[in-house]
Design a protein around this motif. Sequence first.
Motif, PDB file in Angstrom:
ATOM      1  N   VAL A 175     -64.536   1.129   8.537  1.00  0.00           N
ATOM      2  CA  VAL A 175     -63.970   0.452   7.363  1.00  0.00           C
ATOM      3  C   VAL A 175     -62.499   0.204   7.656  1.00  0.00           C
ATOM      4  O   VAL A 175     -61.727   1.136   7.858  1.00  0.00           O
ATOM      5  N   LYS A 176     -62.141  -1.087   7.681  1.00  0.00           N
ATOM      6  CA  LYS A 176     -60.807  -1.478   8.154  1.00  0.00           C
ATOM      7  C   LYS A 176     -59.650  -1.076   7.237  1.00  0.00           C
ATOM      8  O   LYS A 176     -59.805  -0.882   6.040  1.00  0.00           O
ATOM      9  N   GLU A 177     -58.509  -1.032   7.859  1.00  0.00           N
ATOM     10  CA  GLU A 177     -57.225  -0.768   7.210  1.00  0.00           C
ATOM     11  C   GLU A 177     -56.821  -1.974   6.350  1.00  0.00           C
ATOM     12  O   GLU A 177     -57.132  -3.096   6.712  1.00  0.00           O
ATOM     13  N   ASN A 178     -56.086  -1.685   5.276  1.00  0.00           N
ATOM     14  CA  ASN A 178     -55.430  -2.759   4.517  1.00  0.00           C
ATOM     15  C   ASN A 178     -56.334  -3.924   4.140  1.00  0.00           C
ATOM     16  O   ASN A 178     -55.889  -5.017   3.911  1.00  0.00           O
ATOM     17  N   SER A 210     -71.116  14.469   8.140  1.00  0.00           N
ATOM     18  CA  SER A 210     -70.128  14.107   7.124  1.00  0.00           C
ATOM     19  C   SER A 210     -70.242  12.608   6.865  1.00  0.00           C
ATOM     20  O   SER A 210     -70.271  11.819   7.796  1.00  0.00           O
ATOM     21  N   LEU A 211     -70.316  12.254   5.597  1.00  0.00           N
ATOM     22  CA  LEU A 211     -70.476  10.829   5.279  1.00  0.00           C
ATOM     23  C   LEU A 211     -69.256  10.026   5.718  1.00  0.00           C
ATOM     24  O   LEU A 211     -69.378   8.919   6.208  1.00  0.00           O
ATOM     25  N   PHE A 212     -68.074  10.626   5.545  1.00  0.00           N
ATOM     26  CA  PHE A 212     -66.835   9.938   5.913  1.00  0.00           C
ATOM     27  C   PHE A 212     -65.967  10.786   6.834  1.00  0.00           C
ATOM     28  O   PHE A 212     -65.941  12.005   6.708  1.00  0.00           O
ATOM     29  N   VAL A 213     -65.286  10.108   7.739  1.00  0.00           N
ATOM     30  CA  VAL A 213     -64.220  10.745   8.511  1.00  0.00           C
ATOM     31  C   VAL A 213     -62.988   9.875   8.335  1.00  0.00           C
ATOM     32  O   VAL A 213     -63.044   8.654   8.489  1.00  0.00           O
ATOM     33  N   LYS A 214     -61.902  10.504   7.963  1.00  0.00           N
ATOM     34  CA  LYS A 214     -60.673   9.760   7.716  1.00  0.00           C
ATOM     35  C   LYS A 214     -59.870   9.592   8.998  1.00  0.00           C
ATOM     36  O   LYS A 214     -59.776  10.533   9.786  1.00  0.00           O
ATOM     37  N   ARG A 215     -59.327   8.410   9.184  1.00  0.00           N
ATOM     38  CA  ARG A 215     -58.473   8.210  10.362  1.00  0.00           C
ATOM     39  C   ARG A 215     -57.048   8.610   9.984  1.00  0.00           C
ATOM     40  O   ARG A 215     -56.327   7.861   9.338  1.00  0.00           O
ATOM     41  N   THR A 216     -56.708   9.838  10.348  1.00  0.00           N
ATOM     42  CA  THR A 216     -55.383  10.328  10.000  1.00  0.00           C
ATOM     43  C   THR A 216     -54.737  11.034  11.192  1.00  0.00           C
ATOM     44  O   THR A 216     -55.436  11.698  11.960  1.00  0.00           O
ATOM     45  N   SER A 269     -66.147   5.591   9.245  1.00  0.00           N
ATOM     46  CA  SER A 269     -64.761   5.927   9.547  1.00  0.00           C
ATOM     47  C   SER A 269     -63.901   5.169   8.535  1.00  0.00           C
ATOM     48  O   SER A 269     -64.007   3.946   8.433  1.00  0.00           O
ATOM     49  N   VAL A 270     -63.105   5.905   7.760  1.00  0.00           N
ATOM     50  CA  VAL A 270     -62.335   5.255   6.684  1.00  0.00           C
ATOM     51  C   VAL A 270     -60.825   5.364   6.930  1.00  0.00           C
ATOM     52  O   VAL A 270     -60.362   6.303   7.566  1.00  0.00           O
ATOM     53  N   PRO A 271     -60.069   4.373   6.416  1.00  0.00           N
ATOM     54  CA  PRO A 271     -58.610   4.418   6.589  1.00  0.00           C
ATOM     55  C   PRO A 271     -57.986   5.571   5.811  1.00  0.00           C
ATOM     56  O   PRO A 271     -58.627   6.178   4.955  1.00  0.00           O
ATOM     57  N   ASP A 272     -56.751   5.848   6.108  1.00  0.00           N
ATOM     58  CA  ASP A 272     -56.042   6.976   5.517  1.00  0.00           C
ATOM     59  C   ASP A 272     -55.584   6.672   4.097  1.00  0.00           C
ATOM     60  O   ASP A 272     -54.387   6.612   3.815  1.00  0.00           O
ATOM     61  N   VAL A 273     -56.533   6.477   3.209  1.00  0.00           N
ATOM     62  CA  VAL A 273     -56.239   6.300   1.784  1.00  0.00           C
ATOM     63  C   VAL A 273     -57.113   7.279   1.007  1.00  0.00           C
ATOM     64  O   VAL A 273     -58.120   7.741   1.522  1.00  0.00           O
ATOM     65  N   PHE A 274     -56.703   7.588  -0.214  1.00  0.00           N
ATOM     66  CA  PHE A 274     -57.491   8.515  -1.025  1.00  0.00           C
ATOM     67  C   PHE A 274     -58.650   7.762  -1.664  1.00  0.00           C
ATOM     68  O   PHE A 274     -58.439   6.790  -2.378  1.00  0.00           O
TER      69      PHE A 274
END
Length: 217
Positions: free
Chosen positions: A9-12, A161-167, A181-186
């Motif tokens: 899942v892309k950034e911005n 894990s359903l999601f892994v955050k890119r942080t 894979s999700v961007p670093d947002v809440f």
Amino acid sequence: SEKGDWIFVKENEKNYNIEHFVIPEHYEGDVSNVLIPHGLILDRIEKLARQILSQYTDRLVVCCVLKGGHQFFADLVGFLKKYTTKEGKHLPIALDFIRVKSYENDTSSGSVHISMSEKELKALKGRDVLIVEDIIDTGRTMVALLDHLKKYELKSIKVASLFVKRTHLSNGFTPEYVGFSVPDVFIVGYCLDYNDYFRDLDHVCSISPAGQKKYFS
Ligand code: 5GP
């Protein structure tokens, strides 16, 4: 699993306009956009269930990390039960539940409080266990949990894990099964909460500034 196997899942990216989906009335104005629609989440979980099924033969203990992992766990177990291959393969599963609270102010160890009795933990000896979690952020919670489980001599232990955050705060922990894979947002929805709100929202969304203000505690 390889990172290339995850849905990225892309950034911005605004992804989906909130107007294009049904949002519960009590959350109108509280979320700014849909990051991952509910249908896509279910489609992805179906695939993870097939992968899991192809990799186990013995009775599997599927262990839900509460509360956030509950919805993923419920849908994953649903697919695991439903899915039988042409060869008639099926997998006997046992269900377990664990509540994990990370102590954020515990600086050094990343220690967690685990709500499973010594008796329940000892019953896991010699079993194949799959931990089901909603999201890996820094990875501290999961590493501490796995560390704690080490001494109970499980036959195997893997993490879905359903999601892994890119942080950049990640400790490098990578689950065996990952949905997105999700961007670093809440993110909220699909059982992921903000102060216990938004668990009853099906789509994964980001919170609007109004929502943040409204549910801040
Ligand atoms: P970690 O120990 O990996 O940093 O944090 C894992 C836990 O933090 C998750 O189980 C989840 O409860 C919470 N968390 C991390 N990122 C998010 C997020 O974007 N949204 C929500 N609702 N919870 C999150």
